[in-house]
Scaffold this active site. Sequence first.
Site, PDB file in Angstrom:
ATOM      1  N   CYS A   2     -26.677  20.401 -10.900  1.00  0.00           N
ATOM      2  CA  CYS A   2     -28.129  20.221 -10.834  1.00  0.00           C
ATOM      3  C   CYS A   2     -28.818  21.242 -11.738  1.00  0.00           C
ATOM      4  O   CYS A   2     -28.234  22.209 -12.165  1.00  0.00           O
ATOM      5  CB  CYS A   2     -28.612  20.429  -9.395  1.00  0.00           C
ATOM      6  SG  CYS A   2     -27.770  19.372  -8.224  1.00  0.00           S
ATOM      7  N   ARG A  28     -27.916  18.329 -18.671  1.00  0.00           N
ATOM      8  CA  ARG A  28     -26.910  18.620 -17.637  1.00  0.00           C
ATOM      9  C   ARG A  28     -26.513  17.369 -16.875  1.00  0.00           C
ATOM     10  O   ARG A  28     -25.569  17.375 -16.087  1.00  0.00           O
ATOM     11  CB  ARG A  28     -27.456  19.669 -16.665  1.00  0.00           C
ATOM     12  CG  ARG A  28     -27.816  20.988 -17.297  1.00  0.00           C
ATOM     13  CD  ARG A  28     -28.745  21.814 -16.415  1.00  0.00           C
ATOM     14  NE  ARG A  28     -28.080  22.341 -15.256  1.00  0.00           N
ATOM     15  CZ  ARG A  28     -27.494  23.551 -15.203  1.00  0.00           C
ATOM     16  NH1 ARG A  28     -27.513  24.321 -16.265  1.00  0.00           N
ATOM     17  NH2 ARG A  28     -26.894  23.980 -14.125  1.00  0.00           N
ATOM     18  N   TRP A  75     -27.866  16.224  -9.571  1.00  0.00           N
ATOM     19  CA  TRP A  75     -26.604  15.514  -9.831  1.00  0.00           C
ATOM     20  C   TRP A  75     -25.977  15.356  -8.448  1.00  0.00           C
ATOM     21  O   TRP A  75     -25.548  16.347  -7.830  1.00  0.00           O
ATOM     22  CB  TRP A  75     -25.716  16.354 -10.748  1.00  0.00           C
ATOM     23  CG  TRP A  75     -24.305  15.898 -10.845  1.00  0.00           C
ATOM     24  CD1 TRP A  75     -23.238  16.338 -10.109  1.00  0.00           C
ATOM     25  CD2 TRP A  75     -23.757  14.884 -11.710  1.00  0.00           C
ATOM     26  NE1 TRP A  75     -22.098  15.685 -10.452  1.00  0.00           N
ATOM     27  CE2 TRP A  75     -22.379  14.779 -11.432  1.00  0.00           C
ATOM     28  CE3 TRP A  75     -24.303  14.060 -12.681  1.00  0.00           C
ATOM     29  CZ2 TRP A  75     -21.543  13.888 -12.110  1.00  0.00           C
ATOM     30  CZ3 TRP A  75     -23.473  13.177 -13.352  1.00  0.00           C
ATOM     31  CH2 TRP A  75     -22.116  13.095 -13.049  1.00  0.00           C
ATOM     32  N   ASN A 101     -28.799  24.176  -6.029  1.00  0.00           N
ATOM     33  CA  ASN A 101     -27.704  23.730  -6.886  1.00  0.00           C
ATOM     34  C   ASN A 101     -26.413  24.209  -6.249  1.00  0.00           C
ATOM     35  O   ASN A 101     -26.306  25.340  -5.815  1.00  0.00           O
ATOM     36  CB  ASN A 101     -27.839  24.346  -8.286  1.00  0.00           C
ATOM     37  CG  ASN A 101     -26.761  23.826  -9.241  1.00  0.00           C
ATOM     38  OD1 ASN A 101     -26.092  22.847  -8.953  1.00  0.00           O
ATOM     39  ND2 ASN A 101     -26.605  24.501 -10.356  1.00  0.00           N
ATOM     40  N   GLY A 102     -25.418  23.302  -6.117  1.00  0.00           N
ATOM     41  CA  GLY A 102     -24.127  23.708  -5.564  1.00  0.00           C
ATOM     42  C   GLY A 102     -23.822  22.940  -4.295  1.00  0.00           C
ATOM     43  O   GLY A 102     -24.330  21.841  -4.082  1.00  0.00           O
ATOM     44  N   GLU A 478      -1.579  12.639 -22.336  1.00  0.00           N
ATOM     45  CA  GLU A 478      -2.985  13.082 -22.401  1.00  0.00           C
ATOM     46  C   GLU A 478      -3.220  13.893 -23.666  1.00  0.00           C
ATOM     47  O   GLU A 478      -4.249  13.746 -24.336  1.00  0.00           O
ATOM     48  CB  GLU A 478      -3.349  13.891 -21.156  1.00  0.00           C
ATOM     49  CG  GLU A 478      -4.730  14.502 -21.164  1.00  0.00           C
ATOM     50  CD  GLU A 478      -5.857  13.475 -21.343  1.00  0.00           C
ATOM     51  OE1 GLU A 478      -5.625  12.266 -21.256  1.00  0.00           O
ATOM     52  OE2 GLU A 478      -6.983  13.909 -21.618  1.00  0.00           O
ATOM     53  N   LYS A 482      -6.152  13.118 -26.665  1.00  0.00           N
ATOM     54  CA  LYS A 482      -7.195  14.083 -27.035  1.00  0.00           C
ATOM     55  C   LYS A 482      -7.275  14.262 -28.552  1.00  0.00           C
ATOM     56  O   LYS A 482      -8.329  14.214 -29.148  1.00  0.00           O
ATOM     57  CB  LYS A 482      -6.903  15.440 -26.362  1.00  0.00           C
ATOM     58  CG  LYS A 482      -7.235  15.457 -24.886  1.00  0.00           C
ATOM     59  CD  LYS A 482      -8.692  15.654 -24.674  1.00  0.00           C
ATOM     60  CE  LYS A 482      -9.459  14.770 -23.749  1.00  0.00           C
ATOM     61  NZ  LYS A 482      -9.023  13.544 -23.286  1.00  0.00           N
ATOM     62  N   GLU A 485      -8.602  11.102 -30.335  1.00  0.00           N
ATOM     63  CA  GLU A 485      -9.996  10.676 -30.155  1.00  0.00           C
ATOM     64  C   GLU A 485     -11.004  11.664 -30.735  1.00  0.00           C
ATOM     65  O   GLU A 485     -12.130  11.282 -31.025  1.00  0.00           O
ATOM     66  CB  GLU A 485     -10.307  10.392 -28.685  1.00  0.00           C
ATOM     67  CG  GLU A 485     -10.267  11.568 -27.753  1.00  0.00           C
ATOM     68  CD  GLU A 485     -10.663  11.150 -26.332  1.00  0.00           C
ATOM     69  OE1 GLU A 485     -11.460  10.219 -26.154  1.00  0.00           O
ATOM     70  OE2 GLU A 485     -10.153  11.770 -25.388  1.00  0.00           O
ATOM     71  N   HIS A 501      16.978   7.911 -29.543  1.00  0.00           N
ATOM     72  CA  HIS A 501      17.244   6.456 -29.534  1.00  0.00           C
ATOM     73  C   HIS A 501      16.414   5.728 -30.576  1.00  0.00           C
ATOM     74  O   HIS A 501      16.014   4.585 -30.371  1.00  0.00           O
ATOM     75  CB  HIS A 501      16.976   5.901 -28.118  1.00  0.00           C
ATOM     76  CG  HIS A 501      17.865   6.487 -27.088  1.00  0.00           C
ATOM     77  ND1 HIS A 501      19.192   6.135 -26.946  1.00  0.00           N
ATOM     78  CD2 HIS A 501      17.654   7.474 -26.186  1.00  0.00           C
ATOM     79  CE1 HIS A 501      19.750   6.847 -25.978  1.00  0.00           C
ATOM     80  NE2 HIS A 501      18.832   7.676 -25.496  1.00  0.00           N
ATOM     81  N   LYS A 599     -18.936   7.255 -23.784  1.00  0.00           N
ATOM     82  CA  LYS A 599     -18.510   8.081 -22.646  1.00  0.00           C
ATOM     83  C   LYS A 599     -18.055   7.202 -21.487  1.00  0.00           C
ATOM     84  O   LYS A 599     -17.135   7.532 -20.779  1.00  0.00           O
ATOM     85  CB  LYS A 599     -19.655   8.990 -22.180  1.00  0.00           C
ATOM     86  CG  LYS A 599     -19.283   9.923 -21.035  1.00  0.00           C
ATOM     87  CD  LYS A 599     -18.137  10.847 -21.394  1.00  0.00           C
ATOM     88  CE  LYS A 599     -17.647  11.664 -20.214  1.00  0.00           C
ATOM     89  NZ  LYS A 599     -16.375  12.368 -20.489  1.00  0.00           N
TER      90      LYS A 599
HETATM   91  C1  AGP Z   1     -11.057  10.243 -22.267  1.00  0.00           C
HETATM   92  O1  AGP Z   1     -11.038  11.384 -23.124  1.00  0.00           O
HETATM   93  C2  AGP Z   1     -11.750   9.072 -22.879  1.00  0.00           C
HETATM   94  N1  AGP Z   1     -13.106   9.403 -23.145  1.00  0.00           N
HETATM   95  C3  AGP Z   1     -11.544   7.778 -22.149  1.00  0.00           C
HETATM   96  O2  AGP Z   1     -10.183   7.458 -22.289  1.00  0.00           O
HETATM   97  C4  AGP Z   1     -11.866   7.745 -20.644  1.00  0.00           C
HETATM   98  O3  AGP Z   1     -10.938   8.546 -19.943  1.00  0.00           O
HETATM   99  C5  AGP Z   1     -11.712   6.298 -20.155  1.00  0.00           C
HETATM  100  O4  AGP Z   1     -12.676   5.511 -20.829  1.00  0.00           O
HETATM  101  C6  AGP Z   1     -11.900   6.140 -18.643  1.00  0.00           C
HETATM  102  O5  AGP Z   1     -13.207   6.507 -18.303  1.00  0.00           O
HETATM  103  P1  AGP Z   1     -13.532   6.730 -16.744  1.00  0.00           P
HETATM  104  O6  AGP Z   1     -12.689   7.872 -16.297  1.00  0.00           O
HETATM  105  O7  AGP Z   1     -15.005   7.026 -16.708  1.00  0.00           O
HETATM  106  O8  AGP Z   1     -13.174   5.468 -16.016  1.00  0.00           O
END
Ligand code: AGP
Length: 604
Positions: A2, A28, A75, A101-102, A478, A482, A485, A501, A599
Site C-alpha cells: 500500500c 506501487r 493493495w 500498510n502491512g 526458470e 529469465k 525474456e 544423449h 505482465k
Molecule cells: C514470468 O517472468 C513471465 N512474465 C511470465 O511467464 C508469467 O510467469 C506468466 O505469464 C504467468 O503469469 P501469472 O503468474 O500471472 O499467471
Amino acid sequence: MCGIVGFVGYEGDALPFLLEGLKRLEYRGYDSAGIALAQPGRIAVSKAQGKLAVLEQSLQSMPQGIPCGIGHTRWATHGRPTDENAHPHTDCQGVIAVAHNGIIENFQELRDELEASGHQFRSETDTEVIPHLLEVYGGADDLVAAVRQAEKRLKGAYAFLAISAQKPDIIVAVRRSSPLVVGLGEGVNYVASDVSAFLAHTRQAQVLENGDLAVISPGRIQVTDAHGHKRNPKTLTVDWDIRQAERGGYEHFMLKEIMEQPDVWSDCLLSRIHEDKVVVGEMGLTAKLLEGIHRIQVVAAGTAYHAGLVGKALIERLARVPVDVSVASEFRYQEPVLDPGTLVMAISQSGETADTLASMHMAQDEGFPVYSIVNTVGSTLARDSNYVGYTHAGPEIAVASTKAYTTQLLVLTMVALALAENRGRARPDLVRSLLALPKAGQKVLEDLEHIQEMAARLAEHSDVFYIGRGIDYALAMEGQLKIKEIAYIHAEAYAAGEMKHGTLALIEEGTPVVAIVTERAVAEKSISNILEVKARGAEVWAILDNKLGRRVPVDHVLPVPVPDPLLVPVLAALPLQLLAYWTAVTRGQDVDQPRNLAKSVTVE
Ligand code: AGP
C-alpha cells in the site's frame, strides 16, 4: 504494497497535496484509494474502489482548506478491493482516522474483543482494528498516548498514520516494519511510504526506523524509539529524481523487486509458522482437505509453471503425494484424466492468466476442487477457486517475475510441509529453518557483488545452456526463461544427465553453460556433467552449494548456502535472477518492459 501519505501545516489545504502524493505512489500498484481530513469535530473521509480517477469524483464533497490529513492507496491483503475496505478507516464516532500498510497478524482476536464490547466494524480489513483500539484508549482526547497503548496490542509487520478531529494539528506515525519517511517543509511537514510522494515540495527527509513513533506537527517532528526514548533522526537531502524515487533508488523495478525479496519472504512467512508447525488455516487450507488429497495436479504458465515443478519435488519427497505439473495452455485441451481425490493447484501471480483460469473452471466443472496460489487479492483466480493461499509478495511491476516466483516457492514449501505433517511425516526442523531464509537471502544478495562482471561475459553470447538435476533442473527452467525474456538471449534448460544423449554435440569451444548444483544427493553426478561440457570447451557459470568450494572446476562461481536442498530453491533463484538482470542491462535492453511481453496474459 500500500501507499501512505500525510500533510500537516499551520495553514493551507491538505487535499490537493494528498491527491498528488497518492498519484506519485500509483506505481506501487493498488486497487482502491481514500483520503481523510482532520476537520475540527469530525473526520471527513472519501474513499473508493478502483483508480484515483474514481476517488477524484467524490472529492468535490470534501471540505476545503483543512491543513491536516492522510491518504492511502490499497493493495488488498485481507478483504477484497471494495469501497468499504478502502482506507482510511475510522472509529465508531468518526473522530479518528487511520491509514495502514502491512499486516496485523492478530487482527481477528482484537476484532472479536472489540465487537464483543460493542464496536461496529464496517470492513473486512485487518486495519480497522486500529482506529477502534485508539477509541478504546482515549484517542479522541490524547491521540499520542492512545497510539502508544494500542501499538502494544498489535502484532505483525506494518506502518500506520493516525489523525484526530479533536487534535487537528498533528499526525501520529508508527513504523513497525513497512517503510515511512518524513518530509520537512516550511510551516508544513509531510510523511509518506516513500519520498516520491513529497519530492516535488521538499528534498529534506528523515527516515523513520522500525519501532519509531513520530508526532508530526507543522513546525516540529518528535520521534521516540521502540523503548520510548527520544530519537533525533538524521535529516537527509534526497538527490533522486521522481522516477528513481519510485524505484527506491534502483535503476529498474526488476532490480528493486529482486533486492526486496528477503523482506517479502518475511511477509509471506508471517503468521504461517507456529511452534515448528505450518498453520494450515493461514495457507487457505483445512486439515480435512489435506486428509482427502491422494494426488495433486498443478496448472500454471511461465514462471508459475516452473514454481510448480519445484513444488512437485517438494511435495513428493516430503509428503509422498504424487504430483503432476502441466502447462495450463496444454492442460485445458488435453482432456486430462483426473483420479478421484485429486486436488488441482493453480499457481498465478496475476490471478488473471486466461489459460490458468480456463484450466481451473474445467477442473471445477468436472467436480474437482481448486486451490490457487496467487499474489493478487480479489483476482478472478482468487475469487473463483475453492481455496486460496496468498503469496503476499506485494505488487510486482516488472514483467519478468522474481519475488512472485520465490514466494510461490515458499507457499509450496509450506504446503508440502503441512501435507507431510498431516501424513505423520512431520519435519519440524525444516519448518524452523524456513524462518532463517530471509536472513540467508540477504547474505546471498550481499555476496553477489561480482555478478555484474560475470554477466558481462554472458552478454557476449547468443545461446546458453542451463543444466541441473532434480530440483536444480526445475531451477534451470526458470533461469533460462529469465535470460530469454529480458536479455533476448536464446537459452535452453536441460537435465544434466541427458546432455550426453545428443545435446552434447552442440558443446564446443566457448559455449556458455550455466550449471546449478545444490542437490547434494546427485552433486557428484552434476559435477561429472560439468566436467563433460568443460572437456569440450564450454565456459561454465555455476550456482554452487557453497560447501562444494573449489572442488568444482568452473569459470564463474555463484555460491549459495544450502541449509537443506529442499529449502535452497529460493536462495538459488537469487543469482539466477541477477545473472539475467545484469546480462540484460549489459545488452542495453528494456528490463522492466521487455518487447512483445505483457505482465498478465489475459488472452489465449
Ligand atoms: C514470468 O517472468 C513471465 N512474465 C511470465 O511467464 C508469467 O510467469 C506468466 O505469464 C504467468 O503469469 P501469472 O503468474 O500471472 O499467471
